[in-house]
Design an enzyme around this catalytic site. Structure first.
Site, PDB file in Angstrom:
ATOM      1  N   GLY A   8       0.823  -1.218   0.000  1.00  0.00           N
ATOM      2  CA  GLY A   8       0.000   0.000   0.000  1.00  0.00           C
ATOM      3  C   GLY A   8       0.851   1.258   0.000  1.00  0.00           C
ATOM      4  N   GLY A  11      -0.484   4.742  -1.307  1.00  0.00           N
ATOM      5  CA  GLY A  11      -1.696   5.303  -0.703  1.00  0.00           C
ATOM      6  C   GLY A  11      -1.363   6.492   0.194  1.00  0.00           C
ATOM      7  N   GLN A  12      -2.385   6.960   0.913  1.00  0.00           N
ATOM      8  CA  GLN A  12      -2.229   8.182   1.727  1.00  0.00           C
ATOM      9  C   GLN A  12      -1.114   8.057   2.761  1.00  0.00           C
ATOM     10  OE1 GLN A  12      -5.195   8.929   4.665  1.00  0.00           O
ATOM     11  NE2 GLN A  12      -4.601  11.070   4.952  1.00  0.00           N
ATOM     12  N   TYR A 142     -15.378  -2.924   6.151  1.00  0.00           N
ATOM     13  CA  TYR A 142     -14.022  -2.495   6.526  1.00  0.00           C
ATOM     14  C   TYR A 142     -13.736  -2.808   8.002  1.00  0.00           C
ATOM     15  CZ  TYR A 142     -10.313   1.048   7.341  1.00  0.00           C
ATOM     16  OH  TYR A 142      -9.165   1.715   7.677  1.00  0.00           O
ATOM     17  N   LYS A 146     -11.007  -5.369   9.835  1.00  0.00           N
ATOM     18  CA  LYS A 146      -9.985  -4.940  10.800  1.00  0.00           C
ATOM     19  C   LYS A 146     -10.027  -5.798  12.066  1.00  0.00           C
ATOM     20  CE  LYS A 146      -7.927  -1.733   8.453  1.00  0.00           C
ATOM     21  NZ  LYS A 146      -6.604  -2.056   7.878  1.00  0.00           N
TER      22      LYS A 146
HETATM   23  N1  SER Z   1      -9.873   6.793   7.682  1.00  0.00           N
HETATM   24  C1  SER Z   1     -10.555   5.534   7.702  1.00  0.00           C
HETATM   25  C2  SER Z   1     -11.844   5.612   6.997  1.00  0.00           C
HETATM   26  O1  SER Z   1     -12.451   6.631   7.025  1.00  0.00           O
HETATM   27  C3  SER Z   1     -10.764   5.079   9.129  1.00  0.00           C
HETATM   28  O2  SER Z   1      -9.801   4.120   9.418  1.00  0.00           O
HETATM   29  O3  SER Z   1     -12.303   4.678   6.449  1.00  0.00           O
END
Ligand code: SER
Length: 317
Positions: A8, A11-12, A142, A146
């Site tokens: 990754g 990515g940011q 998501y 996690k």
């Molecule tokens: N920044 C993430 C999101 O908004 C949170 O882990 O999905």
């Protein structure tokens, strides 16, 4: 010197983490990988490669070829994108993390760090000052991924002696690379729009408090956790936070620098996601076990973001 592979990397967080790691450990010791082809404009400060973690042969080969000791597995779909395509979130986030943990176990690598998130918590979690060890039960794809990562990682610690570590990142605010498809993204978009158009329409409503952190603190805690003495870590997954604010509070902070700035509110599907997450976190376990302490609060972050973005966008304020 340990050799680190990061997934990754484009990515940011990855973009800035690679720079910070290379500064500390040397360019050749930090292998940057991402699912997409590396952007053409990258500096020649170390290897940038293409790697799909769903391809286990490629993953194993790269870990062996580059003689990797530590994996930081950042590749993930964020919360908003995960709700649009839960099946893709399952494959990328759950199968991807499984493949990485398996590779670390089979190849007997020194350590693996896979970030978790505030999204690992859910509506039944106490929302204010959420403790480290508490009911989780998230309601997004998501978030579920996690929780899987935390529990599967901790299982590998117990069962196989894998050195797994995880941080529950709050919303990360940064000036270099935009996040894609997250619920906390409004806190970054707002700065771009404030500079460009002097107004912003927030997709989260007034009063929606969420835990947040500025990128320099995110880099610091990631590197601090990797370097933490394993014998001091009683936990493996840690709450970390630096600030908590609602959209109207970050707007008021920006107004101190750009008085014409105006904010309006049009909550979308992400409002419900945000409401299922903690408003603030208790990160005392991270503070006790490995000395975590943030440097940036809302005011310091907003000032620095505006300075950095005004240079990047060439817009004065
Ligand atoms: N920044 C993430 C999101 O908004 C949170 O882990 O999905």
């Amino acid at each position: 010197m340990k050799r680190i592979l990061v997934t990754g990397s484009y990515g940011q967080i990855g973009t800035e983490l690679i720079g910070a790691l290379r500064k500390k450990y040397g360019g050749e010791n930090v292998v940057a990988t991402g699912r997409k082809k590396p952007p053409a404009i990258l500096k020649e400060d170390g290897p940038y490669l293409q790697l799909d973690v769903l391809d286990t042969n490629q993953l194993h080969a790269m870990l062996v070829d580059y003689d990797i000791d530590i994996v930081i597995h950042n590749a993930s779909l964020l919360s908003g994108t995960g709700e649009k395509n839960p099946q893709l979130a399952y494959r990328t986030n759950i199968e991807g993390a499984y493949n990485v943990l398996e590779a670390v176990r089979i190849l007997n690598l020194d350590q693996v760090m896979i970030p978790s998130s505030i999204a690992a918590f859910g509506p039944s979690t106490p929302r204010d000052n959420t403790p480290n060890d508490v009911i989780m039960r998230p309601t997004t794809a998501y978030g579920v991924s996690k929780v899987f990562i935390e529990l599967w990682g901790e299982y590998y610690v117990k069962r196989y002696g894998v050195d797994f570590r995880s941080l529950r990142y709050p919303g990360i605010i940064s000036a270099e690379t935009m996040p894609a498809g997250g619920t906390t993204d409004y806190a970054i978009e707002i700065f771009y729009e404030a500079l460009k158009n002097k107004k912003y329409t927030s997709f989260l409503d007034k009063g929606t408090y969420l835990p947040m952190m500025y990128m320099p603190d995110c880099l610091k805690c990631t590197i601090d956790l990797i370097e933490a003495d394993a014998s001091k870590l009683k936990h493996k997954s840690f709450n970390i936070t630096a600030m908590s604010f609602a959209p109207e509070e970050i707007a008021a902070e920006i107004k101190k620098h750009i008085p014409e700035f105006e904010m309006s509110y049009e909550p979308d599907f992400r409002q419900q996601i945000a409401e299922s997450w903690p408003a603030s976190l208790d990160d005392s376990v991270a503070r006790e076990e490995w000395g975590w302490k943030p440097d940036y609060d809302l005011a310091a972050m907003a000032k620095d973001m505006l300075e950095k973005l005004s240079k990047k966008l060439d817009i004065k304020y």
